[in-house]
Design a protein around this motif. Structure first.
Motif, PDB file in Angstrom:
ATOM      1  N   HIS A   1       0.857  -1.184   0.000  1.00 18.72           N
ATOM      2  CA  HIS A   1       0.000   0.000   0.000  1.00 18.72           C
ATOM      3  C   HIS A   1       0.894   1.236   0.000  1.00 18.72           C
ATOM      4  O   HIS A   1       1.618   1.488   0.967  1.00 18.72           O
ATOM      5  CB  HIS A   1      -0.926   0.031   1.217  1.00 18.72           C
ATOM      6  N   ALA A   2       0.855   1.973  -1.105  1.00 17.78           N
ATOM      7  CA  ALA A   2       1.631   3.206  -1.235  1.00 17.78           C
ATOM      8  C   ALA A   2       0.848   4.331  -0.565  1.00 17.78           C
ATOM      9  O   ALA A   2      -0.234   4.705  -1.021  1.00 17.78           O
ATOM     10  CB  ALA A   2       1.880   3.517  -2.708  1.00 17.78           C
ATOM     11  N   ARG A   3       1.389   4.838   0.522  1.00 14.84           N
ATOM     12  CA  ARG A   3       0.709   5.866   1.333  1.00 14.84           C
ATOM     13  C   ARG A   3       1.000   7.278   0.815  1.00 14.84           C
ATOM     14  O   ARG A   3       2.030   7.517   0.177  1.00 14.84           O
ATOM     15  CB  ARG A   3       1.220   5.798   2.762  1.00 14.84           C
TER      16      ARG A   3
ATOM     17  N   ARG B   1       7.623  15.582  -4.465  1.00 13.51           N
ATOM     18  CA  ARG B   1       7.093  16.925  -4.732  1.00 13.51           C
ATOM     19  C   ARG B   1       6.123  16.959  -5.912  1.00 13.51           C
ATOM     20  O   ARG B   1       5.402  17.920  -6.096  1.00 13.51           O
ATOM     21  CB  ARG B   1       8.236  17.920  -4.938  1.00 13.51           C
ATOM     22  N   HIS B   2       6.110  15.900  -6.724  1.00 11.98           N
ATOM     23  CA  HIS B   2       5.190  15.818  -7.865  1.00 11.98           C
ATOM     24  C   HIS B   2       3.866  15.143  -7.494  1.00 11.98           C
ATOM     25  O   HIS B   2       2.972  15.033  -8.333  1.00 11.98           O
ATOM     26  CB  HIS B   2       5.842  15.053  -9.018  1.00 11.98           C
ATOM     27  N   GLY B   3       3.795  14.656  -6.261  1.00 14.15           N
ATOM     28  CA  GLY B   3       2.578  13.976  -5.811  1.00 14.15           C
ATOM     29  C   GLY B   3       2.512  12.515  -6.193  1.00 14.15           C
ATOM     30  O   GLY B   3       1.485  11.871  -6.017  1.00 14.15           O
ATOM     31  N   THR B   4       3.623  11.973  -6.706  1.00 15.00           N
ATOM     32  CA  THR B   4       3.679  10.551  -7.056  1.00 15.00           C
ATOM     33  C   THR B   4       4.601   9.836  -6.071  1.00 15.00           C
ATOM     34  O   THR B   4       5.331  10.470  -5.310  1.00 15.00           O
ATOM     35  CB  THR B   4       4.167  10.360  -8.500  1.00 15.00           C
ATOM     36  N   ILE B   5       4.566   8.524  -6.089  1.00 15.82           N
ATOM     37  CA  ILE B   5       5.349   7.746  -5.133  1.00 15.82           C
ATOM     38  C   ILE B   5       6.839   7.882  -5.448  1.00 15.82           C
ATOM     39  O   ILE B   5       7.265   7.670  -6.589  1.00 15.82           O
ATOM     40  CB  ILE B   5       4.923   6.265  -5.143  1.00 15.82           C
ATOM     41  N   GLN B   6       7.619   8.247  -4.437  1.00 20.84           N
ATOM     42  CA  GLN B   6       9.057   8.422  -4.576  1.00 20.84           C
ATOM     43  C   GLN B   6       9.693   7.092  -4.961  1.00 20.84           C
ATOM     44  O   GLN B   6       9.316   6.032  -4.457  1.00 20.84           O
ATOM     45  CB  GLN B   6       9.608   8.958  -3.250  1.00 20.84           C
ATOM     46  N   GLY B   7      10.656   7.133  -5.867  1.00 19.83           N
ATOM     47  CA  GLY B   7      11.268   5.924  -6.409  1.00 19.83           C
ATOM     48  C   GLY B   7      11.886   5.006  -5.380  1.00 19.83           C
ATOM     49  O   GLY B   7      11.895   3.783  -5.557  1.00 19.83           O
TER      50      GLY B   7
END
Length: 132
Positions: free
Chosen positions: A34-36, A42-48
């Protein structure tokens, strides 16, 4: 933390790792995470780094499922490819052992988001060790 995740290592608890078993063909290990919102950049996506942690966890778990209980694995190398931005929510890893010797394993995994889009892939080189 619920009863289902209480026995997991802290990193797996953070990722809310859930072992789903193998696909119908018995070839792909399926692991859900679950990606919280706290994992976003900063782009609103899940950090790598969180996606890489999911891939590392899934490849290790897949390898462990293929080994007898007296053996374990550690990751020697994790080659990760980020394909699409991943959003908050459920992400499922599909992992399979592609090579194995007595001392080494290679496992490949894809991360697929809730819409069925593959967001990242990895190849893990793992060292097989006796459990202590």
């Amino acid at each position: 933390m619920d009863d289902q995740t209480a026995h997991l290592p802290p990193g797996s608890q953070l990722l809310e790792r859930e072992w789903l078993g193998f696909d119908d063909a018995g070839e792909l290990a399926l692991v859900r995470f679950h990606a919280r919102p706290a994992f976003t950049n900063r782009h609103g996506t899940i950090q790598g780094g969180f996606l890489a942690a999911m891939l590392d966890s899934a490849t290790g778990l897949c390898a462990l499922a293929a080994l007898p209980s007296n053996l374990t694995v550690v990751t020697k190398r994790l080659d990760t490819r980020f394909l699409k931005a991943a959003g908050v929510g459920s992400i499922t890893a599909k992992a399979k052992v592609v090579a194995r010797t007595d001392r080494e394993m290679t496992v490949e995994a894809d991360l697929v988001d809730a819409q069925g889009v593959t967001v990242a892939k990895a190849t893990a080189e793992l060292r097989v060790l006796e459990r202590k």
